[in-house]
Design an enzyme around this catalytic site. Sequence first.
Site, PDB file in Angstrom:
ATOM      1  N   ARG A  84       0.813  -1.226   0.013  1.00  0.00           N
ATOM      2  CA  ARG A  84      -0.048   0.026   0.012  1.00  0.00           C
ATOM      3  C   ARG A  84       0.854   1.138   0.003  1.00  0.00           C
ATOM      4  NH1 ARG A  84      -3.507  -1.444   4.974  1.00  0.00           N
ATOM      5  NH2 ARG A  84      -2.902  -3.558   4.835  1.00  0.00           N
ATOM      6  N   GLU A  96       0.156  -6.232  12.975  1.00  0.00           N
ATOM      7  CA  GLU A  96      -1.158  -6.347  13.778  1.00  0.00           C
ATOM      8  C   GLU A  96      -1.704  -7.577  13.565  1.00  0.00           C
ATOM      9  OE1 GLU A  96      -4.251  -3.526  12.948  1.00  0.00           O
ATOM     10  OE2 GLU A  96      -5.225  -3.706  14.799  1.00  0.00           O
TER      11      GLU A  96
HETATM   12  N1  ADE Z   1      -2.431  -2.642   8.916  1.00  0.00           N
HETATM   13  C1  ADE Z   1      -2.251  -3.026  10.078  1.00  0.00           C
HETATM   14  N2  ADE Z   1      -3.314  -3.071  10.750  1.00  0.00           N
HETATM   15  C2  ADE Z   1      -4.278  -2.233   9.963  1.00  0.00           C
HETATM   16  C3  ADE Z   1      -5.667  -1.848   9.916  1.00  0.00           C
HETATM   17  N3  ADE Z   1      -6.344  -1.954  11.043  1.00  0.00           N
HETATM   18  N4  ADE Z   1      -6.056  -1.478   9.025  1.00  0.00           N
HETATM   19  C4  ADE Z   1      -5.690  -1.434   7.868  1.00  0.00           C
HETATM   20  N5  ADE Z   1      -4.275  -1.878   7.710  1.00  0.00           N
HETATM   21  C5  ADE Z   1      -3.516  -2.501   8.816  1.00  0.00           C
HETATM   22 MG    MG Z   2       1.360  -2.544   5.431  1.00  0.00          MG
END
Ligand code: ADE
Ligand code: MG
Length: 234
Positions: A81, A119
């Site tokens: 991204r 995450e």
């Molecule tokens: N990358 C890590 N956490 C994210 C989230 N909550 N939304 C989009 N991209 C992410």
């Molecule tokens: Mg990323």
Amino acid sequence: ALVEITPYNYTLARNSPLHAQIQKAYRWYSPKFSPHDVPRFADVGSITENPLVMRSIRDFLVQRYKSFPQPPTHIMGFDARGFLFGPLIAVELGIPFVLMRKANKNAGVLIKSEPYEKEYKEVEPEVMTIRLGSIDKNSRVVLVDDVLATGGTALSGLQLAEASGATVLEVVSLLQLTFLKGVELSHSYRNGRYSKIPFFSFVDETALTDENCGDLLNYTGKRAISCSEALSKL
Ligand code: ADE
Ligand code: MG
């Protein structure tokens, strides 16, 4: 104007027109409608599908980096991204855009970061790479991504820049999830070797209000329908 949230961590003032424009456009999805099991998945498509917001983001960053006394020599973007915004500004600034990618996606002889976590956990911890020689000790780089979450990806970029002898001017993201403490992780890494690297995010998680939810209410069908099913609905 910029607000300093914590040392070397900046965001747009909540009352700035650009903050309002990005907040209005951003959509998040609950786990039921998103590719990862996170409470609010921020959809970068809601930004890329809005050319006025894209232009504002581009113009803001181009102005910002042109105004640096020592402007960047390279923009570096994180797969995938970061690739949406990096080239948008690099081409305007007339400087190279360098791709940070997993080892199995990048060509040439590579430098690789340490493994990092996100995450949402991937099967294997990830390793980020750049092509050896794509930046060097004379480079002043900006690292770009859409979301700064745990800071694992950012940290890998900082390692790659450091290992190349380059100076990191800023780590920039559209959205910072401050509760995941990604900036703290990066700033405290290995006795604070990156403690003075500036981070800048346009907005934080408070921009993802209930009104920004993109979920289709009461939808009970499959999340992905086939082309023939779609055709039959036309
Ligand atoms: N990358 C890590 N956490 C994210 C989230 N909550 N939304 C989009 N991209 C992410
Ligand atoms: Mg990323």
